[in-house]
Design an enzyme around this catalytic site. Structure first.
Site, PDB file in Angstrom:
ATOM      1  N   SER A   1      -0.287   1.559   2.413  1.00  0.00           N
ATOM      2  CA  SER A   1      -1.055   2.554   1.777  1.00  0.00           C
ATOM      3  C   SER A   1      -0.085   3.480   1.010  1.00  0.00           C
ATOM      4  O   SER A   1      -0.810   3.531  -0.330  1.00  0.00           O
ATOM      5  CB  SER A   1      -1.896   3.257   2.925  1.00  0.00           C
ATOM      6  OG  SER A   1      -2.819   4.074   2.128  1.00  0.00           O
TER       7      SER A   1
ATOM      8  N   ARG B   1     -10.361   1.233   7.768  1.00  0.00           N
ATOM      9  CA  ARG B   1      -9.306   1.372   9.025  1.00  0.00           C
ATOM     10  C   ARG B   1      -9.879   2.639   9.682  1.00  0.00           C
ATOM     11  O   ARG B   1     -10.035   2.615  10.726  1.00  0.00           O
ATOM     12  CB  ARG B   1      -8.091   1.668   8.345  1.00  0.00           C
ATOM     13  CG  ARG B   1      -7.501   0.263   7.932  1.00  0.00           C
ATOM     14  CD  ARG B   1      -6.266   0.713   7.135  1.00  0.00           C
ATOM     15  NE  ARG B   1      -5.129   1.356   7.816  1.00  0.00           N
ATOM     16  CZ  ARG B   1      -4.079   2.230   7.268  1.00  0.00           C
ATOM     17  NH1 ARG B   1      -4.056   2.356   6.167  1.00  0.00           N
ATOM     18  NH2 ARG B   1      -3.277   2.738   8.159  1.00  0.00           N
TER      19      ARG B   1
ATOM     20  N   ASP C   1      -7.031   0.084  -1.982  1.00  0.00           N
ATOM     21  CA  ASP C   1      -6.449   1.086  -0.791  1.00  0.00           C
ATOM     22  C   ASP C   1      -7.478   2.095  -0.340  1.00  0.00           C
ATOM     23  O   ASP C   1      -7.509   2.358   0.896  1.00  0.00           O
ATOM     24  CB  ASP C   1      -5.317   2.014  -1.250  1.00  0.00           C
ATOM     25  CG  ASP C   1      -4.709   3.019  -0.352  1.00  0.00           C
ATOM     26  OD1 ASP C   1      -4.362   2.754   0.615  1.00  0.00           O
ATOM     27  OD2 ASP C   1      -4.860   4.290  -0.642  1.00  0.00           O
TER      28      ASP C   1
ATOM     29  N   LYS D   1       0.322   3.349  -3.768  1.00  0.00           N
ATOM     30  CA  LYS D   1      -0.146   4.427  -4.625  1.00  0.00           C
ATOM     31  C   LYS D   1       1.393   4.857  -5.484  1.00  0.00           C
ATOM     32  O   LYS D   1       1.123   5.141  -6.440  1.00  0.00           O
ATOM     33  CB  LYS D   1      -0.628   5.804  -3.955  1.00  0.00           C
ATOM     34  CG  LYS D   1      -2.000   5.441  -3.388  1.00  0.00           C
ATOM     35  CD  LYS D   1      -2.623   6.457  -2.493  1.00  0.00           C
ATOM     36  CE  LYS D   1      -2.171   6.066  -1.151  1.00  0.00           C
ATOM     37  NZ  LYS D   1      -3.141   6.858  -0.156  1.00  0.00           N
TER      38      LYS D   1
ATOM     39  N   HIS E   1       6.041  12.231  -2.416  1.00  0.00           N
ATOM     40  CA  HIS E   1       4.856  12.201  -1.381  1.00  0.00           C
ATOM     41  C   HIS E   1       5.174  12.602  -0.083  1.00  0.00           C
ATOM     42  O   HIS E   1       6.217  12.382   0.486  1.00  0.00           O
ATOM     43  CB  HIS E   1       4.448  10.752  -1.385  1.00  0.00           C
ATOM     44  CG  HIS E   1       3.262  10.408  -0.698  1.00  0.00           C
ATOM     45  ND1 HIS E   1       1.974  10.459  -0.914  1.00  0.00           N
ATOM     46  CD2 HIS E   1       3.196  10.078   0.755  1.00  0.00           C
ATOM     47  CE1 HIS E   1       1.282  10.346  -0.020  1.00  0.00           C
ATOM     48  NE2 HIS E   1       2.013   9.871   1.077  1.00  0.00           N
TER      49      HIS E   1
END
Lengths: 434, 434
Positions: free
Chosen positions: A179, A164, A157, A183, A78
């Site tokens: 967040s 947000r 999320d 995932k 990620h």
């Protein structure tokens, strides 16, 4: 109760956080209480246990992806998002060619940090909506999968992120960490590899805040007994040379074909070597050599072809990207007005200019133009002559191209002395000692 | 923009605050952004100009009450809410009998601090929904009006208050001040008289925080060119002896008939005298004497009768309250378990016990029982003998009565030495030098 406690700077009990998220995800709690809680978190912070509780509650809001035994160690990579950051397109086939499996579930991009699946969709026929069974099979056979995250996975999320975004509560290390990690926890692999970007082209503007985010993410992984490694990498200037979806695919292919050395190739190689070393016990030197060899001998590029074929894309793209990828009708050069040493390439400004051209989206669900974008060949420390062509705008219209070229020129600063080149990677963190 | 600015501790421009409130009141902005803004205000504060902007935006969200020339100086009295606080029922007819006009628009009570119109509705036939024209005529002829606030007046306040209640954002001096003063600015009188309560039975728990709230309210009035005076009064113990709607009407009648001296009578007299002095230039001594005389000679009680008659209530209540007001079927004495000097009468606990009996409401719109409540005759400093009857529970059922009596006993603390009596009024503030 959790809202008032957080407002008053107290630690909120995990069950209270879990109930808050579950009620919000289930529709029993409205936007107001959740937004008030989020703002209280932004201003009062959360400790590691609270952040873990929030993360777990988001995971529990949906289904998880059980990959089972794939016969290969599984890594989930990620990036926190940057400009000209096509690392995943290189990394996934590279580690597949090294015997690992890379399973990457990705969201679509928002703002100037493009999403990996947006980039891949520039390849004609490429499909990103895969079932868990398809992912599992492809990961086992091809060694890499890059698919859109299912709406069933961590739905809380997505809901909380949208809230947000509308309530000025994005800027919070624990909220960002939760967040990101929700995932990652929802996918059951062997290693979580994080590329946390630091600099003007990233959400975290400096090394210290990027390190804080990486630390928070690793704390979540550690508490959940998951192995994770994070690189803090530089995003003070664009990473690769191309910003734009088809352009970045073409650049990734060049890197995989070992004909485009540079910072993008170096980062992908280092991330791949580290993954191999952590998951197989290979020495750093051996792992690094294996990664470089996979570019040289064509196996990494072949794995990208396999990935594209498995997901319905036209695999001829790896041999002739120009013929297969969509091309913008207008191409104009970017000409340097000044001569001198490049002292700054403002990644955010370049990313914004590409978004204006249509390469990114300002709001969720908006369409993007796969063909347009910016190619910029210069990096901090390079010497440039006045009048030299330093890049190219790919645009729908001449007007947009001219405006983008001007924006890119404004993003550059020149000096009479060579500036110091920023490091590629500031440092590494891991859930366990290396 | 205003949310992020307030989150970061910056001052928000008035037009940004006004736009936020207008969009929220108009439905263009959801609960989430407003709740996030409110939480940021709770944690970062607002200065006097921001608080004024919020107040004005709430006033601008609806219609205002133009009273015009009534031939009398008009005073608008507001209490921040306490236990056994029937001051308005005494004050309004008292100042009317002194030649002033008191126009009071009131909301219904929530929690243990009962609303003035809830109390008046205990009188059979009493109507609280009046048109502006009715209010104007009655104020001119009778000198006092106590009516329900129209939903057209400061609708944004009601919306924002409901959101604050659901998002743990009630506790904020600027938000409370804006809510109080928006309702006051929407009515165009000559003097705003605030009774800001301090103590365990009030929202502001001590003199310092009550003074901070009064100061914020007066700053709003001053910036708007409105004359205002505030008393900081004690709410560490119940003010009067009765908690419950019909019981408080009966107590107010006793005070107006000059047969119930005590802290409730004293506070109403002092507030009335101060109002007279500010609005007519009477000396404090003359004003005080006039107020006492109005109780002694029956003119204040007669004005209450006029008020009740004008608003459809049965005016015989002022002569025989017991015959006209609803009575609870169960009445049991409260017996002191211990002897000694009363050291504490916990106003919040008494209020909560009365709410449990049915005298107050836990949520907006819930029905209340006008007949039930608590009468408690002792105050801090009093000497009590063990086994002495110190009050009475008025209840629907024997079980509820027994529980309430026990709760009241728990609310009392005894000591072997006489405790110091708290002051009735800690101090006064005003928009101009006295």
């Amino acid at each position: 109760v959790p809202i008032a406690a957080k407002r008053d700077g107290q630690t909120v009990d995990a069950p209270d956080i879990e109930r808050l998220v579950a009620e919000y995800a289930g529709g029993a709690l409205g936007d107001g209480p959740m937004a008030a809680f989020l703002m209280a978190v932004v201003l009062q912070g959360m400790d590691a246990r609270e952040t873990l509780a929030l993360t777990r509650a988001m995971v529990d809001s949906g289904s998880t992806v059980a990959l089972g035994d794939l016969g290969r160690p599984v890594v989930d990579k990620h990036s926190t998002g940057g400009v000209a950051d096509a690392v995943s397109l290189v990394y996934a086939p590279l580690v597949a060619s090294l015997g690992l499996a890379c399973v990457k579930l990705s969201g679509r991009g928002l703002g100037y940090t493009g999403g990996t699946i947006d980039k891949l969709e520039a390849i004609p026929g490429f499909r990103v909506d895969l079932s868990v069974e398809q992912m599992r099979r492809q990961a086992s056979q091809v060694g890499c999968v890059i698919a859109a995250q299912s709406p069933d996975v961590v739905p809380a999320d997505g809901m909380i992120y949208a809230l947000r975004d509308a309530t000025a509560t994005v800027a919070s290390v624990p909220l960002i960490a939760a967040s990101v990690m929700a995932k990652k926890l929802a996918v059951h692999g062997d290693l979580i590899l994080l590329d946390v970007k630091a600099g003007t082209g990233a959400f975290m503007r400096d090394e210290a805040s990027a390190t804080a985010l990486a630390t928070a993410c690793l704390a979540i992984a550690r508490q959940q007994g998951r192995r994770a490694t994070a690189a803090i990498s530089d995003m003070s200037q664009p990473l690769g040379t191309s910003v734009g979806n088809a352009l970045e695919v073409a650049e990734a292919i060049d890197v995989l074909a070992d004909r485009r050395p540079g910072r993008l190739a170096d980062l992908a190689l280092q991330l791949a070597a580290r993954s191999l070393s952590v998951l197989t016990g290979a020495t750093p030197t051996d792992a690094d050599e294996a990664a470089h060899r996979a570019l040289r001998d064509g196996t990494a590029l072949a794995a990208f072809g396999d990935l594209i074929r498995a997901q319905g894309g036209d695999p001829r793209v790896i041999d002739d990207a120009a013929a297969i990828l969509p091309a913008a009708p207008v191409r104009i050069p970017i000409v340097a007005e000044h001569g001198g040493f490049v002292a700054r390439v403002d990644a955010e400004a370049i990313g914004t200019a590409a978004t204006v051209l249509g390469a990114g989206r300002h709001r969720k669900g908006a369409p993007i133009d796969p063909a347009v974008g910016i190619v910029l060949g210069v990096r901090v420390g390079d010497e440039v002559a006045a009048g030299e062509a330093i890049g190219e705008i790919h645009s729908r219209t001449p007007e947009a191209a001219t405006a983008a070229a001007a924006a890119v020129r404004t993003a550059l600063l020149f000096a009479s002395e060579p500036a110091e080149t920023p490091p590629l990677i500031y440092g590494w963190l891991a859930t366990e000692a290396a």
